[in-house]
Design an enzyme around this catalytic site. Structure first.
Site, mmCIF file in Angstrom:
data_model
loop_
_atom_site.group_PDB
_atom_site.id
_atom_site.type_symbol
_atom_site.label_atom_id
_atom_site.label_comp_id
_atom_site.label_asym_id
_atom_site.label_seq_id
_atom_site.Cartn_x
_atom_site.Cartn_y
_atom_site.Cartn_z
ATOM 1 N N HIS A 28 10.896 5.241 -3.169
ATOM 2 C CA HIS A 28 11.228 6.197 -4.228
ATOM 3 C C HIS A 28 10.242 7.363 -4.236
ATOM 4 O O HIS A 28 10.626 8.522 -4.430
ATOM 5 C CB HIS A 28 11.214 5.501 -5.592
ATOM 6 C CG HIS A 28 12.413 4.639 -5.845
ATOM 7 N ND1 HIS A 28 12.704 3.538 -5.082
ATOM 8 C CD2 HIS A 28 13.397 4.721 -6.780
ATOM 9 C CE1 HIS A 28 13.810 2.967 -5.533
ATOM 10 N NE2 HIS A 28 14.259 3.670 -6.563
ATOM 11 N N HIS A 84 6.802 -1.884 -7.948
ATOM 12 C CA HIS A 84 5.801 -1.791 -6.892
ATOM 13 C C HIS A 84 4.430 -2.038 -7.495
ATOM 14 O O HIS A 84 4.209 -1.844 -8.692
ATOM 15 C CB HIS A 84 5.817 -0.400 -6.230
ATOM 16 C CG HIS A 84 6.910 -0.210 -5.236
ATOM 17 N ND1 HIS A 84 6.806 -0.607 -3.922
ATOM 18 C CD2 HIS A 84 8.138 0.353 -5.359
ATOM 19 C CE1 HIS A 84 7.922 -0.292 -3.279
ATOM 20 N NE2 HIS A 84 8.746 0.286 -4.127
ATOM 21 N N ASP A 97 1.054 0.691 -3.723
ATOM 22 C CA ASP A 97 2.235 1.245 -3.057
ATOM 23 C C ASP A 97 2.454 2.702 -3.455
ATOM 24 O O ASP A 97 2.849 3.534 -2.630
ATOM 25 C CB ASP A 97 3.476 0.429 -3.419
ATOM 26 C CG ASP A 97 3.295 -1.049 -3.136
ATOM 27 O OD1 ASP A 97 2.453 -1.379 -2.286
ATOM 28 O OD2 ASP A 97 3.988 -1.864 -3.772
#
Length: 322
Positions: free
Chosen positions: A181, A222, A226
């Site tokens: 994302h 996450h 990350d």
């Protein structure tokens, strides 16, 4: 009112047709690169699906972001996805604004070629990273006790190739470092920051990227690492790839489309043809219409050139006006 709407619709349609005519030559030249970038999006999804088979649930790792941000919970988990969808479609629509608006700075084909190059380079690093080490997923469906935390071995190859779209994309596990994302978000924000024209929207885009980062952590999709790795990895990748790609022409000054080929319709290089036209022009100015290689010595007769004899004969044949 109906007449006004019809007139405005006609104007928009003419703009769309004109821009389509401009973009088609670029599409014919760049389509292999665009297709490769789109196909790699499927390869990236296939890799994320494959690592889900290797995922093993376990206790959550200690995370500073989890300590600092309260957990949204499963009932508010959609906030992160809604923010990402808003960023994605806002950028997508903006890249096609040259088809409608009069003011434009770039060509849609060229900017998507650039964006796909950024995405592919970042996703290659992401695939290498999450296959190197599989961490226990922090998302709710990846935790211990969930029947979706680990996938059973596939029954056939087709089951893997179909990647259970779109459910398999949204409910994946194991593809953690680094956030996909955030790859899309940062690539879109950096691209608009360079080629966009509204300073307020540029500032808003960076704020949205920060909000997206916090929502990803708060939704426990996450780990904080990350997101942090994505922030510096994607920015470095975009900076490096951007220096290797040719700069896009700026359309804000109304300059025409850059030539896609250095040859004319007859197959002759334009530089060669320009030189030939200049030579012919100089011949006309100098009164020399013959072959420039034909430089034969003019023969003199009785100390005079043939042209002088011809001019004297014409003057003798002309009657006097007195």
């Amino acid at each position: 009112m109906t007449i006004y709407l019809a007139r405005e619709a006609s104007k928009v349609w003419r703009k769309v047709c004109a821009e389509t005519t401009t973009e088609l030559p670029l599409l014919r030249e760049k389509w292999p690169l665009l297709l490769a970038g789109i196909v790699f999006q499927y390869i990236h999804g296939l890799a994320a699906r494959g690592v889900h088979y290797l995922h093993r649930p376990g206790p959550l790792l200690q995370d500073l972001g989890f300590m600092a941000l309260p957990e949204l919970g499963q009932d508010k988990n959609y906030l992160s996805e809604c923010t990402f969808v808003f960023i994605f479609f806002s950028f997508f629509l903006w890249t096609f604004h040259p088809f409608i608006y009069h003011s434009k700075r770039f060509y849609t084909i060229l900017i998507w070629r650039r964006v796909l190059a950024f995405l592919v380079a970042s996703q290659v690093l992401r695939i290498i990273t999450f296959y190197s080490t599989q961490l226990p997923g922090p998302n709710y469906h990846c935790r211990e006790g969930s029947n979706m935390a680990t996938l059973p071995p596939p029954n056939n190859v087709l089951e893997v190739l179909l990647i259970n779209f779109p459910r398999g994309v949204n409910l994946g596990c194991g593809d953690l470092i680094f956030s996909s994302h955030m790859i899309f978000t940062l690539v879109f924000v950096r691209t608009y920051h360079k080629y966009g024209s509204k300073r307020f929207i540029k500032l808003l885009a960076w704020v949205m990227a920060i909000v997206q980062s916090l929502l990803i952590i708060a939704a426990r999709k996450h780990y904080t690492v990350d997101v942090v790795v994505a922030w510096y990895a994607v920015n470095l990748v975009v900076f490096f790839v951007d220096t290797k790609l040719p700069e896009m022409p700026d359309r804000s000054n109304g300059s025409p489309l850059i030539p896609l080929s250095n040859k004319d319709k007859d197959g002759r290089p334009k530089d060669e043809k320009d030189v030939r036209l200049k030579d012919e022009f100089h011949k006309l100015l100098n009164g020399n219409h013959g072959d420039p290689t034909d430089r034969r010595q003019r023969v003199q007769m009785n100390g005079r050139h043939p042209e002088e004899d011809m001019s004297s004969m014409l003057s003798d044949a002309t009657p006097n006006g007195t």
